[in-house]
Design a protein around this motif. Structure first.
Motif, PDB file in Angstrom:
ATOM      1  N   PRO A   1      39.966  15.775  -1.352  1.00 28.25           N
ATOM      2  CA  PRO A   1      39.694  16.192  -0.086  1.00 28.25           C
ATOM      3  C   PRO A   1      39.570  15.119   1.210  1.00 28.25           C
ATOM      4  CG  PRO A   1      37.551  16.078  -1.357  1.00 28.25           C
ATOM      5  CD  PRO A   1      38.764  15.636  -2.079  1.00 28.25           C
TER       6      PRO A   1
ATOM      7  N   LEU B   1      35.781  18.149   2.532  1.00 25.56           N
ATOM      8  CA  LEU B   1      34.534  17.393   2.025  1.00 25.56           C
ATOM      9  C   LEU B   1      33.331  17.983   2.464  1.00 25.56           C
ATOM     10  CD1 LEU B   1      34.033  15.139  -0.353  1.00 25.56           C
ATOM     11  CD2 LEU B   1      33.727  13.472   1.384  1.00 25.56           C
ATOM     12  N   LEU B   2      33.171  17.859   3.645  1.00 25.18           N
ATOM     13  CA  LEU B   2      31.876  18.326   4.225  1.00 25.18           C
ATOM     14  C   LEU B   2      31.677  19.726   4.061  1.00 25.18           C
ATOM     15  CD1 LEU B   2      32.139  16.134   7.767  1.00 25.18           C
ATOM     16  CD2 LEU B   2      30.493  15.870   5.623  1.00 25.18           C
TER      17      LEU B   2
ATOM     18  N   ARG C   1      31.120  20.559   0.297  1.00 27.75           N
ATOM     19  CA  ARG C   1      29.670  20.117  -0.556  1.00 27.75           C
ATOM     20  C   ARG C   1      28.495  20.705   0.177  1.00 27.75           C
ATOM     21  NH1 ARG C   1      30.531  15.374  -3.055  1.00 27.75           N
ATOM     22  NH2 ARG C   1      32.293  15.558  -4.367  1.00 27.75           N
ATOM     23  N   SER C   2      28.516  21.060   1.645  1.00 28.49           N
ATOM     24  CA  SER C   2      27.603  21.822   2.049  1.00 28.49           C
ATOM     25  C   SER C   2      27.373  23.092   1.715  1.00 28.49           C
ATOM     26  CB  SER C   2      27.538  21.490   3.767  1.00 28.49           C
ATOM     27  OG  SER C   2      28.605  22.175   4.191  1.00 28.49           O
TER      28      SER C   2
ATOM     29  N   GLN D   1      28.109  24.022  -1.312  1.00 23.24           N
ATOM     30  CA  GLN D   1      27.523  23.876  -2.744  1.00 23.24           C
ATOM     31  C   GLN D   1      25.979  23.805  -2.709  1.00 23.24           C
ATOM     32  OE1 GLN D   1      29.705  20.506  -4.412  1.00 23.24           O
ATOM     33  NE2 GLN D   1      31.058  21.906  -5.530  1.00 23.24           N
ATOM     34  N   GLU D   2      25.624  22.895  -1.456  1.00 23.36           N
ATOM     35  CA  GLU D   2      24.445  22.563  -1.413  1.00 23.36           C
ATOM     36  C   GLU D   2      23.495  23.706  -0.887  1.00 23.36           C
ATOM     37  OE1 GLU D   2      23.093  19.581  -1.833  1.00 23.36           O
ATOM     38  OE2 GLU D   2      21.397  19.383  -0.472  1.00 23.36           O
TER      39      GLU D   2
END
Lengths: 357, 251
Positions: free
Chosen positions: A230, A235-236, A239-240, A242-243
Motif C-alpha cells: 500500500p 495504508l492510512l 489501518r484506521s 482495522q483500528e
C-alpha cells in the motif's frame, strides 16, 4: 445534579444528539402506548404486537448507548479524575444523563398520546386520533407507566454495561458466532414461513448475528484495503478501518440487517407482504428503526473521529496533505459501502426466498 | 543579532528570520526575534517553559505564520508562501521531532518511520528500505514489525527520530525531544541525532530547557519571555545578559 450540570455545559452538537435520543424515545414510547391501548380494547393477539414494538425499543436503546459513548463528558478526564470523579462514577453520570434524555422523551410521548386521545383538553384533528388510539377505553395507569419506563431503564442499564471499564475483544473474535447466528436466523425464517412471530424471531437473530459479525467484516474490509504494497492513502485508510472495526462494526451490522429487512419487505410487498401487526403505525415504526440505526452508525463514526484526533494532529505535524486525509476517509467509507450493500442485498434475497418458499 | 540593511537574507544562512512577532490570542509569545542559522549547524534554543521556544520553532518551520516579520529558508521567503507550498516545503525539506513520539498506533513501527516518504509519493519498496535502514542505524530494527504499543517510550522516541530523518531533510526542528526520557536514553537519543546531523549536513534546531541537552549544540540562543536574550558559544555557560538586565533593574 452533576450529570445535569455537565450536560448543560456541553456543545450544541452533543445537545442535539441527546435531543435525538429523546425524540427516538418519544417515538418508541408512543408506539408502546398505542400497543397498550390496542390491547385494552382488543386483548386477543396483542402479544405479537408487543413483541413487534420491541424492535423500535431495541433500536432506540442501541442509539442511546452510542450517544452516551460518544458523549465527551463521559470520557475520563484528568480534571474530573483529580476531583474524584473517576471512570466508574463517570459511567453512572452517563447512565443518568441517558435516563434523563429518555425520560424526557417518554413524558413527551405520554403527553402527545393523551392529547391525541382527547384525555387532556379538547380533541384535535376531528377525533381521528381518538378512534386510532382507542380512546373509548381508559388507559391503565400502572401499565402505561411501566411501559414508558422501559426505554429509560433499559437504556441506562445498557449504558452502564457498555461504558464499564473492560478490555476490548479483538474484532475477529465474534465473526464465527455472527455468521452462525445469521444462518440460524435465516433458517428460522425459512421454517416459520410467513407467520409473524417466526419472522420476527428469525429477523432478530439475523440482526444480532450481523451485529456480532460487523466488527470482523469491517476488519476484513480494512485488511483488504491495505493489502499488497500500500501507499500512504491505502495504508492510512485500511489501518484506521482495522483500528475502528470494533467500534463501527456493530452499528454497521445492525444497519445492514435493517436494510435487509426493508429490502425483504419491498420484495414481498407485491405478494401480500409481511404481516406487521402494528396497524397504521407500522410505517412510522419502520422509519424510526431505520433512522435510529443510521443515526447510531453516524454517532459511532463521530466517536471514532474523536478518538483519532491525536493521530490526525500527528499527521498535521508531519505536513500530511489534507487531501490525503480526506481521501483516506472517503476510501474507508467506500470500502464499507462496497461490502455492506451486497451483504444486505444477499441477506434480503435469502430471506425473501425463505419466506416465499 | 542585527538584521542586514538590505531586504534579502545572507547567502550562507540556511534559515534566517527577522523581527518575528507572534501572539497567542493577544498574549505575546514572540517579540522581535531575529536569527540566522548556517547549514549543518546545531543550535540549541534554551529558555524556561513558556518562553516561546515551541512557537519560534513552529514559526521557523512554517507551521505558524508570524504576525510580523520574515522567515527565509535557503533564500526563499517562507512567510509569503501559500498553505500548500509551505506544506510541501515542510514535507520535503524539514523534519519535526516533538516531546511526544506521536506515532500512529495502527501502523507498524517501520510504517510509522516510512510515513513521510510514503506521503511524498515514494514507492512502497523504497520507503520500506529507507525506513528499515534508519531503524537499523538507531538500533531498533528488531521492533520494525511491531506496533508502537509494544515499545517503551524511549524506543518510541527513537522511532520518531527515524521518521524525522527518513527524508534526509535540510533542517530538523527538535522540540524538547528528550523531555520525557531518562538520562541514559537522553544521551543516546542526542548522540544519534547529532551524529546523523553531522554526517548528513543536517541543520538542527534543538529547543530544550535542560543544560546537559543544550551542551551538545554548537551555539545557543536563549529566549526569555519571547525575546532573544543573547547568544553565546555552547561552552562555557552564557555570560548572563539576563543577569545584567536584572542588575540594571535593581540599580
Amino acid at each position: 445534579m452533576l450529570a445535569l450540570r455537565l450536560a448543560r455545559g456541553s456543545r450544541p452538537v452533543v445537545q442535539l444528539r441527546r435531543l435525538l435520543v429523546a425524540a427516538a424515545s418519544a417515538g418508541t414510547g408512543f408506539l408502546l402506548l398505542y400497543v397498550l391501548a390496542g390491547a385494552v380494547d382488543r386483548p386477543a393477539g396483542s402479544f405479537p404486537r408487543l413483541l413487534w414494538a420491541l424492535v423500535p425499543l431495541a433500536a432506540t436503546v442501541h442509539f442511546a448507548v452510542a450517544v452516551a459513548r460518544a458523549d465527551p463528558s463521559t470520557r475520563p478526564r484528568e480534571g474530573l479524575d483529580a476531583a474524584g470523579l473517576g471512570p466508574v462514577r463517570l459511567t453512572l453520570t452517563a447512565a443518568i444523563s441517558t435516563a434523563v434524555a429518555c425520560t424526557l422523551g417518554s413524558a413527551m410521548a405520554l403527553a402527545v398520546f393523551l392529547h391525541l386521545r382527547g384525555d387532556l383538553a379538547g380533541l384535535p384533528f376531528d377525533g381521528t386520533g381518538a378512534r386510532l388510539l382507542h380512546a373509548e377505553q381508559p388507559l391503565p395507569l400502572a401499565a402505561a407507566l411501566i411501559l414508558l419506563a422501559l426505554v429509560p431503564v433499559t437504556a441506562s442499564a445498557a449504558t452502564v454495561l457498555a461504558l464499564r471499564p473492560h478490555r476490548p475483544l479483538a474484532p475477529q473474535t465474534a465473526l464465527p458466532w455472527g455468521i452462525a447466528l445469521t444462518a440460524c436466523g435465516l433458517a428460522v425464517e425459512a421454517y416459520a414461513g410467513r407467520d409473524g412471530g417466526g419472522v420476527l424471531a428469525g429477523w432478530a437473530l439475523t440482526a444480532v448475528g450481523l451485529a456480532l459479525a460487523g466488527p470482523g467484516l469491517a476488519y476484513a474490509c480494512g485488511s483488504l484495503v491495505q493489502a499488497v504494497r500500500p501507499g500512504a492513502l491505502r495504508l492510512l485508510a485500511g489501518r484506521s478501518l482495522q483500528e475502528q472495526a470494533s467500534r463501527i462494526g456493530p452499528p454497521l451490522g445492525v444497519l445492514c440487517s435493517v436494510a435487509a429487512g426493508a429490502l425483504t419487505a419491498l420484495a414481498l410487498r407485491d405478494r401480500g407482504g409481511l404481516h406487521v401487526p402494528l396497524g397504521p403505525l407500522a410505517w412510522p415504526a419502520a422509519a424510526l428503526v431505520a433512522l435510529c440505526a443510521a443515526a447510531t452508525l453516524l454517532t459511532s463514526a463521530v466517536e471514532g473521529r474523536r478518538s483519532g484526533a491525536a493521530g490526525r494532529e500527528a499527521m498535521l505535524d508531519l505536513a500530511a496533505p489534507a487531501r490525503v486525509l480526506r481521501a483516506a476517509a472517503g476510501l474507508r467509507a467506500t470500502a464499507l459501502v462496497a461490502v455492506c450493500v451486497p451483504l444486505s442485498w444477499g441477506v434480503a434475497q435469502l430471506t425473501s426466498l425463505a419466506l416465499t418458499r | 543579532m542585527v538584521a542586514p540593511p538590505d531586504n534579502a537574507p545572507p547567502d550562507n544562512d540556511v534559515l534566517w528570520a527577522r523581527s518575528l512577532h507572534y501572539a497567542h490570542g493577544g498574549a505575546p509569545a514572540l517579540v522581535d526575534v531575529s536569527l540566522g542559522v548556517r547549514q549543518g549547524e546545531i543550535v540549541a534554543l534554551t529558555g524556561a517553559r513558556g518562553s516561546g521556544k515551541t512557537t519560534l520553532l513552529r514559526c521557523l518551520s512554517g507551521q505558524l505564520l508570524p504576525s510580523e516579520g520574515e522567515v527565509w529558508f535557503n533564500s526563499v521567503p517562507v512567510h509569503t508562501m501559500g498553505d500548500l507550498s509551505r506544506e510541501r516545503l515542510r514535507r520535503d525539506r524539514f523534519g519535526w521531532l516533538g516531546p511526544e513520539p506521536q506515532l500512529l498506533p495502527e501502523l507498524k513501527v517501520w510504517e510509522n518511520a516510512a510515513l513521510p516518504l510514503l506521503l511524498t509519493g515514494a514507492s512502497h519498496r523504497s520507503a520500506k528500505h529507507a525506513a528499515c535502514e534508519w531503524l537499523d542505524r538507531l538500533d531498533i530494527a528488531a521492533f520494525a514489525r511491531k506496533r508502537p504499543a509494544a515499545l517503551s517510550r524511549a524506543e518510541c522516541q527513537r522511532v520518531a527520530l527515524a521518521r524525522a530523518l527518513v527524508t534526509v531533510p535540510s533542517v530538523i526542528y527538535a522540540d524538547e525531544p528528550t523531555a520525557p526520557l531518562h538520562r541514559s536514553d537522553r544521551a543516546l537519543l542526542l548522540r544519534t541525532l547529532t551524529t546523523a546531523a553531522r554526517s548528513h549536513e543536517i541543520t538542527v534546531l534543538l529547543a530544550t530547557d535542560d543544560e546537559a541537552t543544550a551542551a551538545v549544540a554548537d551555539r545557543r540562543l536563549t529566549l526569555v519571555d519571547g525575546r532573544l536574550a543573547g547568544t553565546a558559544d555552547a561552552s562555557p555557560l552564557p555570560d548572563t545578559p539576563e543577569g545584567q538586565a536584572a542588575c540594571s533593574l535593581s540599580a
